[in-house]
Design a protein around this motif. Structure first.
Motif, short mmCIF file in Angstrom:
data_model
loop_
_atom_site.label_atom_id
_atom_site.label_comp_id
_atom_site.label_asym_id
_atom_site.label_seq_id
_atom_site.Cartn_x
_atom_site.Cartn_y
_atom_site.Cartn_z
N ALA A 21 0.64 -1.48 -0.24
CA ALA A 21 0.11 0.05 -0.37
C ALA A 21 0.80 1.16 0.10
O ALA A 21 0.58 2.36 -0.73
CB ALA A 21 -0.47 0.20 1.43
N VAL A 22 1.99 1.09 0.58
CA VAL A 22 3.16 2.60 0.62
C VAL A 22 3.52 3.12 -0.50
O VAL A 22 3.77 3.95 -1.00
CB VAL A 22 3.77 1.64 1.74
CG1 VAL A 22 5.13 3.09 2.18
CG2 VAL A 22 3.71 2.31 3.34
N LEU A 23 4.02 1.78 -1.22
CA LEU A 23 4.76 1.84 -2.23
C LEU A 23 3.61 2.46 -3.37
O LEU A 23 3.63 2.94 -3.98
CB LEU A 23 4.81 0.80 -2.59
CG LEU A 23 6.47 0.10 -2.23
CD1 LEU A 23 6.94 -1.86 -2.89
CD2 LEU A 23 7.50 1.33 -1.36
N LYS A 24 2.16 1.27 -3.57
CA LYS A 24 1.05 1.87 -4.50
C LYS A 24 0.49 3.23 -4.21
O LYS A 24 0.67 4.19 -5.16
CB LYS A 24 0.32 1.13 -4.23
CG LYS A 24 -1.42 1.68 -5.38
CD LYS A 24 -2.13 0.59 -4.80
CE LYS A 24 -3.40 1.06 -5.61
NZ LYS A 24 -4.17 -0.10 -5.61
N ASP A 25 0.80 4.22 -3.12
CA ASP A 25 0.28 5.08 -2.80
C ASP A 25 1.72 6.14 -3.16
O ASP A 25 0.68 7.16 -3.11
CB ASP A 25 -0.01 5.35 -1.69
CG ASP A 25 -1.23 4.17 -1.30
OD1 ASP A 25 -1.95 4.60 -2.18
OD2 ASP A 25 -1.67 4.73 -0.29
N PHE A 26 3.21 5.68 -3.02
CA PHE A 26 3.92 6.84 -2.88
C PHE A 26 4.08 7.95 -4.42
O PHE A 26 4.02 6.65 -5.40
CB PHE A 26 5.04 6.09 -2.94
CG PHE A 26 6.79 6.64 -2.01
CD1 PHE A 26 6.35 8.10 -1.32
CD2 PHE A 26 7.34 6.87 -2.62
CE1 PHE A 26 7.08 8.87 -1.04
CE2 PHE A 26 8.61 8.35 -3.64
CZ PHE A 26 8.68 8.47 -2.06
N PRO A 27 4.43 8.47 -4.90
CA PRO A 27 4.20 9.05 -5.78
C PRO A 27 5.69 8.95 -6.85
O PRO A 27 6.64 8.88 -6.25
CB PRO A 27 4.31 10.82 -5.50
CG PRO A 27 4.05 11.22 -4.30
CD PRO A 27 4.52 10.22 -3.59
N SER A 28 4.95 8.48 -8.03
CA SER A 28 5.91 7.85 -9.29
C SER A 28 5.46 7.37 -10.47
O SER A 28 4.17 8.01 -10.47
CB SER A 28 6.64 6.22 -8.83
OG SER A 28 5.38 5.68 -8.70
N ALA A 29 6.26 7.40 -11.56
CA ALA A 29 5.71 7.61 -12.98
C ALA A 29 5.02 6.51 -13.39
O ALA A 29 5.76 5.21 -13.06
CB ALA A 29 6.52 8.20 -13.76
N PHE A 132 13.17 1.49 3.09
CA PHE A 132 12.13 2.81 2.64
C PHE A 132 11.09 2.63 3.16
O PHE A 132 10.82 4.24 2.97
CB PHE A 132 12.24 2.03 1.22
CG PHE A 132 11.34 2.96 -0.09
CD1 PHE A 132 12.77 4.06 -0.20
CD2 PHE A 132 10.50 2.64 0.01
CE1 PHE A 132 11.37 4.40 -0.91
CE2 PHE A 132 9.76 3.26 -1.04
CZ PHE A 132 10.55 5.00 -1.64
N VAL A 133 10.77 2.33 3.24
CA VAL A 133 8.73 2.20 3.73
C VAL A 133 8.66 2.98 5.08
O VAL A 133 8.42 3.76 5.10
CB VAL A 133 8.12 0.53 3.91
CG1 VAL A 133 7.19 0.62 4.42
CG2 VAL A 133 7.96 -0.32 2.48
N ILE A 142 9.27 13.54 0.90
CA ILE A 142 10.63 13.58 0.13
C ILE A 142 10.24 13.66 -0.94
O ILE A 142 11.13 14.00 -1.69
CB ILE A 142 10.92 11.58 0.72
CG1 ILE A 142 11.65 11.93 1.82
CG2 ILE A 142 12.42 11.73 -0.14
CD1 ILE A 142 11.72 11.13 2.92
N ALA A 143 9.51 12.90 -1.39
CA ALA A 143 9.36 12.82 -3.12
C ALA A 143 9.01 13.92 -3.41
O ALA A 143 9.34 14.41 -5.10
CB ALA A 143 7.93 12.11 -3.36
N HIS A 144 8.68 15.91 -3.19
CA HIS A 144 8.99 16.81 -3.21
C HIS A 144 9.61 17.30 -3.39
O HIS A 144 10.00 18.42 -2.99
CB HIS A 144 7.33 16.98 -3.45
CG HIS A 144 5.82 16.29 -2.92
ND1 HIS A 144 5.92 16.32 -4.27
CD2 HIS A 144 5.41 15.81 -2.10
CE1 HIS A 144 4.01 15.66 -4.33
NE2 HIS A 144 4.24 15.52 -3.28
N GLU A 145 10.78 16.92 -2.38
CA GLU A 145 11.75 17.61 -2.31
C GLU A 145 12.79 17.46 -3.73
O GLU A 145 12.96 17.00 -4.43
CB GLU A 145 12.85 17.47 -0.36
CG GLU A 145 11.95 17.17 0.16
CD GLU A 145 12.86 16.67 1.39
OE1 GLU A 145 14.04 15.88 1.35
OE2 GLU A 145 12.39 15.86 2.42
N SER A 146 14.01 18.49 -3.07
CA SER A 146 14.56 18.51 -4.40
C SER A 146 15.62 17.54 -5.13
O SER A 146 15.42 16.22 -4.34
CB SER A 146 16.03 19.69 -4.03
OG SER A 146 17.13 19.01 -3.08
#
Length: 614
Positions: A21-29, A132-133, A142-146
C-alpha cells in the motif's frame, strides 16, 4: 518477457499488504519501467558488439559506475536500453529502470525519476524495502524535495544500509524537461555515485548541450564510460539494418499472401541506403509498409518510387504520437524555441550552411562565411547536436546525421514553422555573398610564395603551403562559390553583382592561382559557365565571358603552374582581351613577344561554351 513477468509477480506476493500500500501510494511515474508498454528490444543477431560490451560493464565492478550510451536521434538507444534491461533482469542484476518520454508528463519530469526508481528497488529487494517503507511513512513529502535530497534520502541511504549490488537504467534522459545548462540530475549523480560503489547507472541520451555538459563535470567525468553510438562502423550498422529488414519482411510474408520473393534485392538495397544508419527510420518504414488494409507491395512501391517519397517519409509514425517530422520539429523547438525571434535568421543561416554547403563545412568555416562569431555558430549547432555529426574540434566538418533532416528543413510543407525553415533561394545567396566577400578581402598575388617559373609538381611542400597560407575557408570559397549561384535573380542583386564584378576585375588571376595549387583549375570553367548563364547582357557578362575564354585557352598552363599564369598565359592573351586590359601590370613574361600576338580570341575559343553569346 513472460518469464520475467512471473518473477516480478512472485516478488510482489512476498510483500506485506501494508508495504504494498505504501509503494502504491508513493508518487511515481506510471509505465516508466522497461516491462511496460510495447517497447521492443534488438532483433536477435543485431547490435552484438555493443550489447556484449554493456553487459561486460554491468558485471565488472572494476569498471566505472556510470555508462553513457550517447547517440543521435533515431540511432536505436532505447531499443538497446530495452534489451539490456531484459538481459540483466534475467541475470538478477536489474534494480530499476526509468524510460523517459516527452509524450507523458510524469515521465518527462526529472522530479519523478528518483522516487520511481526507489519504488522499483523496494519492490525488487526486501532489504531495501525494509528501510524505504518506514522512511516514507515518517516523511511522505520526500518525493517533493530537491533532486539532491531525493537521491540522498530515497536512493543512497537505503542502498548503503542494505548493501545491495544492482544496476539502474535511465533511458532517453534528453526527453525530460530541464532548464539547467548542465542537466540538473547529472551533477547530483556525480556527487553521490562513489558513495554507493555496488551500484551502477546505465544512462542513454542524445548529445544535447545540457547532457554533454553534465557528463563533463569533473566528478561525473571520471566515473563514466562513454559509448558514442553514431560512431559505430557504418558497415556494421548497415548489416544490422539489413538483417532487421529481412526478418521483418519474412514476418510480414507469414501473415500476408502473395509476397513470395519480395522485396527484390534492389528494393532492399534502396531501403538500407535510405535508412543510412537510422534504426528508427527502418522500424517506421516497416510500419508504413505493413499498414492494415493496404497492399504491402503497393506501399513499398509508393514509398520508393513516388516523387513525394520524402514527404511520405516524414509522415511515417515512429511511435503512437510521433512522426519523423514531429521529432525534428520537437528538437528544433526545444533548442531554439525560447530564443529571441530576431535571432532566428542566424539560426536559419547557420543550419542553411550545414544543409546547403557543396561539401561539409566546419563550424569555423561557417562562421567565417556568414560573418558570425565562432562561439555563436558552435552554440547553435551544439543545440541540435542530436541531428548532426558534430565534433569537438572546431575545424572538423559538421554534417546532418541523416538525409531526412535536410529533406525536412528545406520543405515548407514539412517544416511548417517558418522560424526554422531553410529556404535555398534565401540562404544560397548568403553563402555566395560570404564567398565573394572572403575572396575579395583575402586573395593576393602568389599567396603560397612560389618561386618564379616553377611547376606546381616541383614544389615539395605545396600542400603545407596551401594549408598555411590559404586555409580551409578560402579554399572552399574559391572552389565552390558558383555552387551557390542558383538562379539569375541572385547575381542581379546589387550587392552580389558589385561583389562579383570587383572579384573579376581585381582578384581573377589570384583566384586562378589558388585553384591551380589546389589542383582544381577546372572549377574555374564550371564557375564562369554558371555565372555567364545567370547574367543578362551587361558589361559584367562581357567580363565573365572573356574570363571564361582566358581559362579555356590557357587551362593546361593554369593547371600545371601557378606562376606561369603571369609568365605565359597573361603575356599571350589577345591585345583586346578585357582580362589583359585589367591585369596586364601583373604580367611577368620570361620571353619578349615581338610579333604575332592576336587582337582577339581564336574563333574556336570565342565560341566555346556560349554559342548564343558570340
Amino acid at each position: 518477457m513472460v518469464q520475467q513477468e512471473k518473477i516480478y509477480n512472485q516478488r510482489c506476493k512476498l510483500m506485506k499488504p501494508a508495504e504494498a500500500a505504501v509503494l502504491k501510494d508513493f508518487p511515481s511515474a506510471k509505465a516508466a519501467e522497461y516491462r511496460h508498454g510495447d517497447r521492443k528490444g534488438c532483433l536477435k543477431g543485431t547490435r552484438g558488439p555493443i550489447l556484449d560490451e554493456i553487459e561486460l560493464w554491468a558485471r565488472d565492478f572494476d569498471k566505472p559506475p556510470v555508462y553513457w550510451l550517447n547517440g543521435l536521434a533515431g540511432t536505436g538507444k532505447s531499443t538497446i536500453a530495452q534489451t539490456i534491461a531484459e538481459r540483466i533482469f534475467a541475470d538478477g542484476q536489474l534494480g530499476a529502470s526509468f524510460f523517459c518520454s516527452r509524450d507523458f508528463q510524469d515521465r518527462s519530469n526529472l522530479k519523478f525519476i528518483f522516487p520511481t526508481v526507489a519504488v522499483q528497488l523496494a519492490r525488487n529487494y526486501h532489504e531495501f524495502r525494509s528501510i524505504f517503507v518506514p522512511l516514507v511513512q515518517f516523511d511522505p513529502e520526500i518525493a517533493h524535495e530537491s533532486l539532491y535530497s531525493q537521491m540522498d534520502k530515497l536512493i543512497v541511504r537505503p542502498l548503503k544500509q542494505s548493501d545491495i549490488s544492482t544496476v539502474i537504467i535511465i533511458d532517453a534522459l534528453d526527453e525530460c524537461k530541464d532548464d539547467e545548462p548542465a542537466s540538473a540530475i547529472l551533477p547530483v549523480l556525480g556527487q553521490f555515485i562513489f558513495k554507493i560503489p555496488k551500484v551502477k547507472f546505465f544512462v542513454t541520451g542524445r548529445p544535447e548541450p545540457r547532457i554533454r555538459e553534465g557528463f563533463r563535470l569533473p566528478l561525473l567525468a571520471e566515473a563514466t564510460d562513454v559509448f558514442i553510438l553514431h560512431n559505430v562502423e557504418p558497415s556494421l550498422v548497415s548489416n544490422d539494418i539489413r538483417l532487421f529488414f529481412k526478418h521483418s519482411f519474412l514476418e510480414l510474408g507469414r501473415r500476408r499472401q502473395d509476397l513470395d520473393e519480395w522485396p527484390t534485392r534492389e528494393q532492399l538495397d534502396l531501403l538500407c541506403e535510405r535508412a543510412a544508419g537510422l534504426f528508427v527510420y527502418a522500424a517506421a518504414t516497416i510500419k508504413f509498409i505493413d499498414r492494415r488494409n493496404n497492399d504491402p507491395k503497393e506501399q513499398l512501391d509508393r514509398l520508393l518510387q513516388s516523387p513525394e517519397s520524402s514527404a511520405r517519409e516524414g509522415k511515417i509514425k515512429l511511435k503512437a504520437s510521433t512522426t519523423l517530422d514531429s521529432l525534428y520539429m520537437t528538437i528544433l523547438q526545444e533548442a531554439f524555441g525560447d530564443d529571441d525571434p530576431e535571432d532566428d535568421h542566424r539560426t536559419r543561416s547557420t543550419l542553411g550552411a550545414v544543409i546547403l554547403a557543396a561539401n561539409p563545412l566546419s563550424p569555423s568555416i561557417i562562421a567565417t562565411l556568414l560573418g558570425f562569431s565562432f562561439k555563436d555558430v558552435f552554440l547553435r549547432l551544439s543545440s541540435v547536436h542530436s541531428l548532426l555529426i558534430l565534433q569537438e574540434d572546431p575545424d572538423s566538418p559538421v554534417r546532418p546525421f541523416h538525409k531526412s533532416f535536410p529533406d525536412f528543413i528545406i520543405d515548407p510543407a514539412r517544416c511548417t514553422n517558418e522560424r526554422f525553415h531553410v529556404s535555398p533561394p534565401t540562404h544560397h545567396p548568403e553563402l555566395l555573398a560570404g564567398c565573394l566577400e572572403l575572396m575579395n578581402r583575402r586573395l593576393e598575388k602568389n599567396m603560397c610564395d612560389l618561386p618564379c617559373g616553377v611547376a606546381n609538381c616541383e614544389v615539395d611542400d605545396l600542400r603545407e603551403r596551401t594549408e598555411r597560407h590559404i586555409g580551409p575557408a578560402l579554399q572552399y570559397a574559391c572552389k565552390s562559390w558558383h555552387k551557390h549561384l542558383i538562379d539569375g535573380h541572385t547575381v542581379r542583386t546589387p550587392a552580389i553583382a558589385s561583389a562579383l564584378r570587383q572579384f573579376l576585375e581585381k582578384k581573377f588571376l589570384f583566384w586562378l592561382e589558388v585553384l591551380s595549387v589546389l589542383g582544381a583549375a577546372r572549377e574555374a570553367v564550371d564557375a564562369l559557365d554558371v555565372a555567364a548563364k545567370s547574367l543578362e547582357a551587361s558589361p559584367t557578362l562581357d567580363l565573365v565571358i572573356d574570363c571564361f575564354r582566358f581559362v579555356m585557352r590557357f587551362l593546361e598552363i593554369i593547371s600545371t603552374s601557378s606562376p606561369h599564369i603571369y609568365h605565359s598565359a597573361l603575356p599571350l592573351c589577345p591585345r583586346k582581351s578585357i582580362v589583359r586590359g585589367l591585369h596586364e601590370p601583373h604580367a611577368r613574361p620570361l620571353t619578349r613577344i615581338v610579333r604575332g600576338l592576336p587582337n582577339s580570341w581564336d574563333p574556336s575559343i570565342a565560341a566555346a561554351g556560349f554559342p548564343s553569346r558570340v
